[in-house]
Design an enzyme around this catalytic site. Structure first.
Site, PDB file in Angstrom:
ATOM      1  N   HIS A   1     -11.903   3.772   4.431  1.00 45.46           N
ATOM      2  CA  HIS A   1     -11.860   5.015   5.156  1.00 45.46           C
ATOM      3  C   HIS A   1     -12.226   5.927   3.859  1.00 45.46           C
ATOM      4  O   HIS A   1     -11.447   6.176   3.095  1.00 45.46           O
ATOM      5  CB  HIS A   1     -10.452   5.368   5.641  1.00 45.46           C
TER       6      HIS A   1
ATOM      7  N   HIS B   1      -4.388   3.713  14.259  1.00 43.21           N
ATOM      8  CA  HIS B   1      -5.787   4.193  13.960  1.00 43.21           C
ATOM      9  C   HIS B   1      -5.855   3.994  12.412  1.00 43.21           C
ATOM     10  O   HIS B   1      -4.972   4.219  11.594  1.00 43.21           O
ATOM     11  CB  HIS B   1      -5.603   5.761  14.135  1.00 43.21           C
TER      12      HIS B   1
END
Length: 351
Positions: A144, A67
Protein backbone atom coordinates in the site's frame (compact mmCIF):
# COMPACT_ATOMS: atom_id res chain seq x y z
CA UNK A 1 -15.37 -26.39 25.83
CA UNK A 2 -18.83 -26.49 24.29
CA UNK A 3 -19.15 -28.72 21.22
CA UNK A 4 -19.80 -26.63 18.08
CA UNK A 5 -23.28 -27.01 16.64
CA UNK A 6 -23.70 -27.79 12.96
CA UNK A 7 -26.43 -27.68 10.34
CA UNK A 8 -29.09 -30.36 10.45
CA UNK A 9 -28.84 -33.10 7.88
CA UNK A 10 -30.30 -32.00 4.56
CA UNK A 11 -30.16 -28.27 5.28
CA UNK A 12 -28.30 -26.26 2.66
CA UNK A 13 -27.44 -22.60 2.28
CA UNK A 14 -26.76 -21.74 -1.33
CA UNK A 15 -23.64 -19.80 -2.22
CA UNK A 16 -24.85 -19.31 -5.79
CA UNK A 17 -27.72 -16.97 -4.99
CA UNK A 18 -26.41 -13.67 -6.33
CA UNK A 19 -22.96 -15.08 -5.73
CA UNK A 20 -23.41 -14.26 -2.06
CA UNK A 21 -21.01 -15.85 0.37
CA UNK A 22 -22.63 -16.89 3.62
CA UNK A 23 -19.64 -16.41 5.85
CA UNK A 24 -19.98 -15.33 9.42
CA UNK A 25 -19.26 -12.14 11.21
CA UNK A 26 -18.33 -14.31 14.15
CA UNK A 27 -17.16 -17.96 13.94
CA UNK A 28 -19.63 -20.34 12.24
CA UNK A 29 -19.92 -22.57 15.28
CA UNK A 30 -20.95 -19.57 17.40
CA UNK A 31 -23.96 -18.28 15.50
CA UNK A 32 -24.35 -19.64 11.99
CA UNK A 33 -26.93 -22.28 12.80
CA UNK A 34 -30.16 -23.00 11.03
CA UNK A 35 -33.28 -24.14 12.86
CA UNK A 36 -36.81 -24.63 11.61
CA UNK A 37 -38.31 -23.26 14.80
CA UNK A 38 -36.94 -20.48 16.95
CA UNK A 39 -38.46 -22.22 19.97
CA UNK A 40 -35.79 -24.93 19.71
CA UNK A 41 -33.04 -22.42 20.48
CA UNK A 42 -31.90 -21.23 23.90
CA UNK A 43 -33.30 -17.74 24.43
CA UNK A 44 -29.88 -16.19 24.97
CA UNK A 45 -28.76 -17.40 21.51
CA UNK A 46 -31.83 -16.46 19.51
CA UNK A 47 -30.49 -13.24 18.06
CA UNK A 48 -27.55 -15.08 16.46
CA UNK A 49 -29.66 -17.49 14.42
CA UNK A 50 -31.28 -16.98 11.08
CA UNK A 51 -34.22 -18.83 9.62
CA UNK A 52 -34.52 -20.06 6.05
CA UNK A 53 -37.14 -21.96 4.09
CA UNK A 54 -34.76 -24.01 2.01
CA UNK A 55 -37.16 -24.90 -0.79
CA UNK A 56 -37.86 -21.29 -1.76
CA UNK A 57 -35.50 -18.87 -0.01
CA UNK A 58 -31.99 -18.49 1.25
CA UNK A 59 -30.58 -16.64 4.26
CA UNK A 60 -28.42 -14.14 2.39
CA UNK A 61 -26.15 -12.50 4.93
CA UNK A 62 -23.77 -9.60 4.90
CA UNK A 63 -20.15 -10.54 5.52
CA UNK A 64 -17.39 -8.51 7.15
CA UNK A 65 -14.13 -7.71 5.43
CA UNK A 66 -10.97 -5.69 5.98
CA UNK A 67 -9.70 -3.16 3.45
CA UNK A 68 -5.97 -3.45 2.68
CA UNK A 69 -5.74 -6.29 5.16
CA UNK A 70 -1.97 -6.49 5.57
CA UNK A 71 -1.00 -2.85 6.17
CA UNK A 72 -0.47 -3.47 9.87
CA UNK A 73 3.07 -4.62 8.98
CA UNK A 74 4.26 -1.98 6.51
CA UNK A 75 8.02 -1.58 6.24
CA UNK A 76 8.66 2.17 6.39
CA UNK A 77 12.12 1.73 4.85
CA UNK A 78 10.96 -0.31 1.84
CA UNK A 79 10.89 1.17 -1.69
CA UNK A 80 7.81 2.77 -3.22
CA UNK A 81 5.65 0.56 -5.42
CA UNK A 82 6.25 0.84 -9.15
CA UNK A 83 2.95 2.60 -9.85
CA UNK A 84 3.97 5.72 -7.93
CA UNK A 85 4.80 8.74 -10.12
CA UNK A 86 8.33 9.93 -10.89
CA UNK A 87 7.50 13.24 -9.21
CA UNK A 88 6.56 11.55 -5.97
CA UNK A 89 9.69 9.40 -6.16
CA UNK A 90 11.77 12.54 -6.46
CA UNK A 91 10.03 14.19 -3.50
CA UNK A 92 10.40 11.01 -1.47
CA UNK A 93 14.10 10.86 -2.26
CA UNK A 94 14.74 14.50 -1.32
CA UNK A 95 12.52 14.69 1.78
CA UNK A 96 12.59 11.09 2.98
CA UNK A 97 12.45 12.06 6.66
CA UNK A 98 9.14 13.87 6.02
CA UNK A 99 7.47 11.66 3.43
CA UNK A 100 8.00 8.32 5.12
CA UNK A 101 6.23 9.11 8.41
CA UNK A 102 3.37 10.61 6.38
CA UNK A 103 3.17 7.54 4.15
CA UNK A 104 3.09 5.29 7.18
CA UNK A 105 0.33 7.32 8.88
CA UNK A 106 -1.89 7.36 5.80
CA UNK A 107 -1.13 3.96 4.27
CA UNK A 108 -1.75 1.99 7.46
CA UNK A 109 -5.39 0.85 7.35
CA UNK A 110 -5.30 -2.01 9.87
CA UNK A 111 -3.72 -2.55 13.28
CA UNK A 112 -4.54 -6.20 13.98
CA UNK A 113 -2.67 -9.12 12.45
CA UNK A 114 -4.47 -11.28 9.93
CA UNK A 115 -4.93 -14.05 12.50
CA UNK A 116 -6.40 -11.56 14.98
CA UNK A 117 -8.73 -10.33 12.25
CA UNK A 118 -9.93 -13.88 11.61
CA UNK A 119 -10.48 -14.40 15.32
CA UNK A 120 -12.58 -11.21 15.34
CA UNK A 121 -14.82 -12.65 12.62
CA UNK A 122 -13.43 -11.04 9.47
CA UNK A 123 -13.94 -13.39 6.53
CA UNK A 124 -13.06 -11.29 3.46
CA UNK A 125 -9.43 -10.21 3.04
CA UNK A 126 -8.19 -7.56 0.59
CA UNK A 127 -4.66 -8.65 -0.38
CA UNK A 128 -2.62 -6.26 -2.58
CA UNK A 129 0.39 -8.16 -3.89
CA UNK A 130 3.60 -7.05 -5.62
CA UNK A 131 7.19 -7.98 -6.39
CA UNK A 132 9.84 -5.55 -5.19
CA UNK A 133 11.72 -3.76 -7.96
CA UNK A 134 15.29 -5.01 -8.45
CA UNK A 135 14.64 -7.95 -6.10
CA UNK A 136 16.44 -10.99 -7.51
CA UNK A 137 14.35 -13.41 -5.44
CA UNK A 138 10.81 -14.53 -6.24
CA UNK A 139 9.48 -13.36 -2.87
CA UNK A 140 6.21 -11.45 -3.01
CA UNK A 141 5.02 -8.83 -0.53
CA UNK A 142 1.84 -6.97 0.28
CA UNK A 143 1.68 -3.31 -0.62
CA UNK A 144 0.00 0.00 0.00
CA UNK A 145 2.32 2.69 -1.40
CA UNK A 146 5.23 0.81 0.21
CA UNK A 147 5.84 -2.87 0.99
CA UNK A 148 5.24 -5.00 4.08
CA UNK A 149 7.74 -6.85 6.26
CA UNK A 150 5.75 -10.06 5.90
CA UNK A 151 5.96 -12.01 2.68
CA UNK A 152 2.80 -13.22 1.00
CA UNK A 153 3.64 -16.88 1.55
CA UNK A 154 4.19 -16.32 5.29
CA UNK A 155 0.78 -14.69 5.71
CA UNK A 156 -1.03 -17.33 3.65
CA UNK A 157 0.59 -20.10 5.69
CA UNK A 158 -0.72 -18.38 8.84
CA UNK A 159 -4.21 -18.45 7.33
CA UNK A 160 -3.90 -22.12 6.39
CA UNK A 161 -2.79 -23.08 9.91
CA UNK A 162 -5.70 -21.18 11.43
CA UNK A 163 -8.14 -22.90 9.08
CA UNK A 164 -6.66 -26.28 10.06
CA UNK A 165 -7.70 -25.50 13.64
CA UNK A 166 -11.15 -24.22 12.55
CA UNK A 167 -12.42 -26.72 9.94
CA UNK A 168 -15.89 -25.14 9.67
CA UNK A 169 -14.65 -21.65 8.88
CA UNK A 170 -14.63 -20.40 5.27
CA UNK A 171 -12.78 -17.31 4.05
CA UNK A 172 -12.61 -15.24 0.88
CA UNK A 173 -9.10 -14.18 -0.16
CA UNK A 174 -9.05 -11.45 -2.81
CA UNK A 175 -5.58 -11.36 -4.40
CA UNK A 176 -5.27 -8.08 -6.29
CA UNK A 177 -3.12 -5.62 -8.24
CA UNK A 178 0.02 -7.77 -8.70
CA UNK A 179 2.53 -5.04 -9.44
CA UNK A 180 5.78 -6.23 -10.97
CA UNK A 181 4.78 -9.86 -11.56
CA UNK A 182 5.72 -11.57 -14.81
CA UNK A 183 3.65 -14.41 -16.27
CA UNK A 184 6.23 -16.84 -14.96
CA UNK A 185 5.99 -15.38 -11.46
CA UNK A 186 2.19 -15.55 -11.61
CA UNK A 187 2.35 -19.25 -12.38
CA UNK A 188 4.87 -19.86 -9.63
CA UNK A 189 2.72 -17.98 -7.13
CA UNK A 190 -0.40 -19.91 -8.13
CA UNK A 191 1.56 -23.14 -7.65
CA UNK A 192 2.38 -21.92 -4.13
CA UNK A 193 -1.30 -21.14 -3.48
CA UNK A 194 -2.30 -24.66 -4.46
CA UNK A 195 0.46 -26.11 -2.32
CA UNK A 196 -0.48 -24.06 0.75
CA UNK A 197 -4.25 -24.56 0.62
CA UNK A 198 -4.54 -27.79 -1.37
CA UNK A 199 -7.98 -29.36 -1.05
CA UNK A 200 -9.18 -26.34 0.97
CA UNK A 201 -9.59 -24.39 -2.29
CA UNK A 202 -13.18 -24.22 -3.50
CA UNK A 203 -13.31 -24.31 -7.33
CA UNK A 204 -15.47 -21.71 -9.01
CA UNK A 205 -17.57 -24.40 -10.68
CA UNK A 206 -17.94 -26.67 -7.69
CA UNK A 207 -20.89 -29.05 -7.94
CA UNK A 208 -22.10 -28.26 -4.41
CA UNK A 209 -21.62 -24.62 -3.45
CA UNK A 210 -23.47 -24.85 -0.18
CA UNK A 211 -22.12 -24.43 3.31
CA UNK A 212 -22.85 -28.05 4.10
CA UNK A 213 -21.23 -29.09 0.84
CA UNK A 214 -18.09 -27.11 1.67
CA UNK A 215 -17.93 -28.73 5.10
CA UNK A 216 -18.33 -32.20 3.62
CA UNK A 217 -15.57 -31.62 1.07
CA UNK A 218 -13.22 -29.80 3.44
CA UNK A 219 -13.18 -26.71 1.23
CA UNK A 220 -12.55 -23.51 3.21
CA UNK A 221 -11.05 -20.98 0.80
CA UNK A 222 -12.69 -19.01 -2.00
CA UNK A 223 -9.72 -17.37 -3.68
CA UNK A 224 -10.24 -14.63 -6.27
CA UNK A 225 -7.33 -13.71 -8.53
CA UNK A 226 -7.32 -10.37 -10.34
CA UNK A 227 -5.37 -11.43 -13.43
CA UNK A 228 -6.07 -13.17 -16.73
CA UNK A 229 -4.06 -16.16 -15.50
CA UNK A 230 -7.17 -17.16 -13.55
CA UNK A 231 -8.67 -18.56 -16.77
CA UNK A 232 -6.16 -21.41 -16.72
CA UNK A 233 -6.84 -22.43 -13.13
CA UNK A 234 -10.34 -23.69 -12.21
CA UNK A 235 -9.45 -23.59 -8.50
CA UNK A 236 -9.42 -19.79 -8.65
CA UNK A 237 -12.27 -17.29 -8.91
CA UNK A 238 -12.30 -14.10 -11.01
CA UNK A 239 -11.77 -10.72 -9.35
CA UNK A 240 -14.42 -9.45 -6.97
CA UNK A 241 -15.71 -5.90 -7.66
CA UNK A 242 -14.83 -3.43 -4.91
CA UNK A 243 -16.96 -0.31 -4.58
CA UNK A 244 -14.26 2.26 -3.73
CA UNK A 245 -15.58 5.79 -3.30
CA UNK A 246 -12.16 7.53 -3.31
CA UNK A 247 -13.64 10.14 -0.97
CA UNK A 248 -12.28 11.82 2.16
CA UNK A 249 -15.59 12.39 3.93
CA UNK A 250 -18.32 10.08 5.14
CA UNK A 251 -20.88 12.01 3.08
CA UNK A 252 -18.80 11.43 -0.05
CA UNK A 253 -18.51 7.70 0.62
CA UNK A 254 -22.23 7.39 1.38
CA UNK A 255 -23.22 9.31 -1.77
CA UNK A 256 -21.06 7.01 -3.88
CA UNK A 257 -22.35 3.78 -2.30
CA UNK A 258 -25.98 4.90 -2.61
CA UNK A 259 -25.34 5.71 -6.28
CA UNK A 260 -23.90 2.24 -6.81
CA UNK A 261 -26.91 0.68 -5.12
CA UNK A 262 -29.23 2.56 -7.48
CA UNK A 263 -27.34 1.13 -10.44
CA UNK A 264 -27.78 -2.36 -9.03
CA UNK A 265 -25.62 -5.02 -7.47
CA UNK A 266 -23.20 -7.11 -9.55
CA UNK A 267 -24.14 -10.65 -10.50
CA UNK A 268 -21.50 -12.20 -8.22
CA UNK A 269 -19.66 -11.31 -5.06
CA UNK A 270 -19.06 -7.60 -4.47
CA UNK A 271 -17.61 -5.44 -1.73
CA UNK A 272 -18.89 -2.13 -0.40
CA UNK A 273 -15.93 -0.18 0.92
CA UNK A 274 -16.50 2.06 3.94
CA UNK A 275 -12.88 3.20 3.77
CA UNK A 276 -11.94 6.87 3.39
CA UNK A 277 -9.27 8.23 1.05
CA UNK A 278 -7.40 11.54 1.49
CA UNK A 279 -5.59 13.12 -1.45
CA UNK A 280 -2.00 14.29 -1.14
CA UNK A 281 -2.95 17.95 -0.91
CA UNK A 282 -5.05 17.24 2.18
CA UNK A 283 -2.27 15.13 3.69
CA UNK A 284 0.31 17.89 3.08
CA UNK A 285 -1.76 20.56 4.82
CA UNK A 286 -2.79 18.32 7.75
CA UNK A 287 0.54 17.04 9.10
CA UNK A 288 -0.89 16.07 12.48
CA UNK A 289 -3.64 13.86 11.08
CA UNK A 290 -3.62 10.24 9.96
CA UNK A 291 -6.00 7.81 8.32
CA UNK A 292 -6.94 6.59 11.78
CA UNK A 293 -7.93 10.06 13.04
CA UNK A 294 -9.83 10.71 9.81
CA UNK A 295 -11.68 7.42 10.21
CA UNK A 296 -12.56 8.20 13.82
CA UNK A 297 -13.96 11.63 12.87
CA UNK A 298 -16.24 10.12 10.22
CA UNK A 299 -17.12 6.91 11.98
CA UNK A 300 -20.46 7.94 13.48
CA UNK A 301 -21.88 9.13 10.16
CA UNK A 302 -20.75 5.94 8.38
CA UNK A 303 -22.22 3.75 11.12
CA UNK A 304 -25.55 5.59 10.93
CA UNK A 305 -25.69 4.81 7.21
CA UNK A 306 -24.75 1.20 7.83
CA UNK A 307 -27.58 0.73 10.33
CA UNK A 308 -30.10 1.48 7.56
CA UNK A 309 -28.77 -1.19 5.17
CA UNK A 310 -30.32 -4.57 4.49
CA UNK A 311 -29.00 -8.08 3.91
CA UNK A 312 -30.68 -10.36 1.43
CA UNK A 313 -31.04 -10.75 -2.33
CA UNK A 314 -32.79 -7.47 -3.12
CA UNK A 315 -31.16 -5.29 -5.81
CA UNK A 316 -30.16 -2.73 -3.16
CA UNK A 317 -28.90 -5.25 -0.58
CA UNK A 318 -25.26 -5.38 0.42
CA UNK A 319 -23.00 -8.41 0.12
CA UNK A 320 -19.60 -7.84 1.78
CA UNK A 321 -18.70 -4.74 3.78
CA UNK A 322 -15.04 -3.83 4.17
CA UNK A 323 -13.60 -1.19 6.45
CA UNK A 324 -10.42 0.16 7.98
CA UNK A 325 -9.21 -0.54 11.53
CA UNK A 326 -11.66 -3.39 11.89
CA UNK A 327 -10.55 -4.11 15.44
CA UNK A 328 -11.15 -0.55 16.62
CA UNK A 329 -14.23 0.82 14.89
CA UNK A 330 -17.64 -0.53 15.79
CA UNK A 331 -19.01 -1.71 12.46
CA UNK A 332 -18.52 -5.40 13.37
CA UNK A 333 -21.40 -5.55 15.87
CA UNK A 334 -23.52 -3.52 13.44
CA UNK A 335 -23.07 -6.09 10.69
CA UNK A 336 -24.22 -8.79 13.09
CA UNK A 337 -27.29 -6.69 13.91
CA UNK A 338 -28.02 -6.17 10.21
CA UNK A 339 -28.21 -9.89 9.64
CA UNK A 340 -30.96 -10.16 12.24
CA UNK A 341 -33.21 -8.48 9.68
CA UNK A 342 -33.26 -11.81 7.85
CA UNK A 343 -35.50 -13.17 10.58
CA UNK A 344 -39.11 -12.31 9.76
CA UNK A 345 -42.16 -13.40 11.64
CA UNK A 346 -44.89 -14.63 9.32
CA UNK A 347 -48.04 -16.51 10.21
CA UNK A 348 -46.56 -17.56 13.52
CA UNK A 349 -43.51 -19.07 11.83
CA UNK A 350 -40.27 -17.92 10.32
CA UNK A 351 -38.94 -17.69 6.78
Amino acid sequence: MQTPRTLRTGCQISLKHYGTFHCTTLPFQTHFQIKTRLETLPSENRRWHYIAKYQSAHAVRISKGSHDTMTYCLDISSPLVQSESDTFRLVDGLFYCLTRPAIYRWATTQERSIVEQMKAGIRYFDLRIAHKPSDTSDDLYFTHVIFTFSTVVEALEDIARWLDCHPKEVVILACREFEGLSEKLHEKFIFSLKKIFGSKLCPQKSSDLTLQGLWASGQQVILSYEHQTVLRHPELWPDIPYWWANQRTASGVIHYLDWQKEIGRPAGFFVSGLNLTADRRYITFHPCESLRTLTQKNQECLMDWLRDQHPGSRPDSLNIIAGDFVGSVHFCPLVIALNEKLVQVKDGGYI
